[in-house]
Scaffold this active site. Structure first.
Site, PDB file in Angstrom:
ATOM      1  N   ASN A   1     -96.086 102.823  18.826  1.00  0.00           N
ATOM      2  CA  ASN A   1     -95.596 102.102  17.651  1.00  0.00           C
ATOM      3  C   ASN A   1     -95.329 100.632  17.971  1.00  0.00           C
ATOM      4  O   ASN A   1     -95.672  99.741  17.197  1.00  0.00           O
ATOM      5  CB  ASN A   1     -94.301 102.744  17.136  1.00  0.00           C
ATOM      6  CG  ASN A   1     -94.557 103.703  16.000  1.00  0.00           C
ATOM      7  OD1 ASN A   1     -95.584 103.624  15.333  1.00  0.00           O
ATOM      8  ND2 ASN A   1     -93.632 104.617  15.790  1.00  0.00           N
TER       9      ASN A   1
ATOM     10  N   HIS B   1     -96.245 100.064  13.111  1.00  0.00           N
ATOM     11  CA  HIS B   1     -95.909 101.322  12.440  1.00  0.00           C
ATOM     12  C   HIS B   1     -97.019 101.902  11.565  1.00  0.00           C
ATOM     13  O   HIS B   1     -97.209 103.120  11.555  1.00  0.00           O
ATOM     14  CB  HIS B   1     -94.596 101.181  11.653  1.00  0.00           C
ATOM     15  CG  HIS B   1     -93.399 101.224  12.549  1.00  0.00           C
ATOM     16  ND1 HIS B   1     -92.809 102.403  12.949  1.00  0.00           N
ATOM     17  CD2 HIS B   1     -92.721 100.227  13.157  1.00  0.00           C
ATOM     18  CE1 HIS B   1     -91.800 102.128  13.763  1.00  0.00           C
ATOM     19  NE2 HIS B   1     -91.723 100.816  13.900  1.00  0.00           N
TER      20      HIS B   1
ATOM     21  N   GLU C   1     -92.069 112.160  16.142  1.00  0.00           N
ATOM     22  CA  GLU C   1     -93.363 112.502  16.733  1.00  0.00           C
ATOM     23  C   GLU C   1     -93.323 113.918  17.327  1.00  0.00           C
ATOM     24  O   GLU C   1     -94.036 114.233  18.253  1.00  0.00           O
ATOM     25  CB  GLU C   1     -93.774 111.466  17.785  1.00  0.00           C
ATOM     26  CG  GLU C   1     -93.033 111.520  19.128  1.00  0.00           C
ATOM     27  CD  GLU C   1     -91.703 110.779  19.143  1.00  0.00           C
ATOM     28  OE1 GLU C   1     -91.090 110.625  18.061  1.00  0.00           O
ATOM     29  OE2 GLU C   1     -91.263 110.384  20.238  1.00  0.00           O
TER      30      GLU C   1
ATOM     31  N   ASP D   1     -94.593 117.143  21.627  1.00  0.00           N
ATOM     32  CA  ASP D   1     -94.234 115.730  21.481  1.00  0.00           C
ATOM     33  C   ASP D   1     -95.457 114.879  21.794  1.00  0.00           C
ATOM     34  O   ASP D   1     -96.142 115.131  22.788  1.00  0.00           O
ATOM     35  CB  ASP D   1     -93.144 115.351  22.493  1.00  0.00           C
ATOM     36  CG  ASP D   1     -91.747 115.449  21.910  1.00  0.00           C
ATOM     37  OD1 ASP D   1     -91.609 116.035  20.821  1.00  0.00           O
ATOM     38  OD2 ASP D   1     -90.824 114.935  22.567  1.00  0.00           O
TER      39      ASP D   1
END
Ligand SMILES: [Mg+2]
Length: 299
Positions: free
Chosen positions: A179, A184, A215, A171
């Site tokens: 973000n 984005h 992610e 992760d």
């Protein structure tokens, strides 16, 4: 790009000569018997298309075609029969065993050229669709669908051959904040760069790197034990840090980092794909609760 290769299997040199002249823009290979045709069909680079005579001195064209279709290496190569047997029954037989088309002798050069071009185009489109179906469009890594298939396949192979199998789950740390902070488009760019770093850390063609969630990434490492998998995971972690992508809203660091969980099944372990995922997930959770930007495994 590799030149397009066409294999012509025909026992009459005169036919080969005419076909080769018609197909002069391609890289043409030829064989005079069925067995030689089978042999040449398996030479790398594999032919993109095969023109196959039905009447051959040893194996007939049907037998050659059946064998090609039964072998995973050659099954995807389109076969066009070129034959003087133009009755519907012979044609149907050829198509039933997997040929894509039929050209009757005596043939017209324009028709041979057009059919060959059409079937090459179909083959290219199909290959592109197959690639798109397994690719994550954002990063170019494999997608979740392919990963799910690959882990089932590898888990079966692991059981059958008693080889170790490892999984790394990853992760990106505090990616939601990234973000929110950078927007984005920047987030997408960050994921693309992380994906490239992951891919660069994997050295073997059998390793599968996939993006399995927003992610979240996964690396499936066949024939790799826990020690090897921990080393690969550490390489991945370092490669991501080395990108030095600024992350002002991370609590872990001022650059983008990742947490990784590693799990392995020893060759004799029969617990399966679901258990492997569960173990890796537990270890990923542990990497996060122990402060992120680290690798956790068992041992
Ligand atoms: Mg013949």
């Amino acid at each position: 790009m590799q030149p397009t290769t066409i294999l012509i299997v025909d026992d009459e040199p005169a036919n080969i000569e005419v076909l080769a002249a018609v197909l002069e823009h391609y890289d043409v290979r030829f064989a005079l018997t069925g067995r030689e045709g089978l042999l040449r069909a398996r030479f790398a680079p594999l032919p993109d298309l095969i023109l196959l005579d039905v009447m051959l001195p040893d194996l007939d064209g049907y037998a050659v075609c059946s064998e090609l279709k039964g072998d995973p290496t050659t099954a995807e190569i389109p076969v066009i029969f070129v034959t003087a047997l133009s009755d519907p029954r012979s044609e149907a037989r050829g198509l039933e065993i997997g040929a894509v088309d039929y050209i009757s002798k005596p043939f017209s050069p324009a028709i041979v050229r057009a059919r060959v071009r059409n079937h090459l185009e179909i083959k290219r489109s199909r290959a592109l669709l197959q690639k798109l179906a397994v690719t994550d469009s954002l990063t170019g890594l494999y997608n979740r669908r392919h990963f799910d298939q690959a882990i089932e396949y590898e888990a079966h192979r692991h059981l059958r051959r008693e080889l170790p199998l490892s999984l790394v789950l990853l992760d990106v740390d505090h990616f939601k904040r990234y973000n929110d902070f950078y927007g984005h488009p920047a987030g997408d760019d960050c994921l693309r760069r992380v994906a490239a770093a992951i891919a660069s850390a994997l050295k073997r063609p059998a390793d599968v790197a996939a993006r399995i969630g927003g992610e979240e990434f996964a690396c499936l490492l066949p024939e790799t034990d826990q020690v090897g998998a921990l080393a690969v995971a550490e390489l991945i972690r370092e490669a991501i840090s080395a990108l030095a992508i600024p992350h002002a809203s991370s609590e872990v660091s001022d650059i983008v980092t990742a947490s990784l969980g590693v799990a392995s099944l020893a060759g004799s372990d029969q617990s399966g794909a679901a258990r492997l995922c569960q173990l890796a997930d537990t270890n990923l959770y542990r990497a996060k609760s122990n402060g992120r930007n680290r690798v956790e495994g068992n041992g």
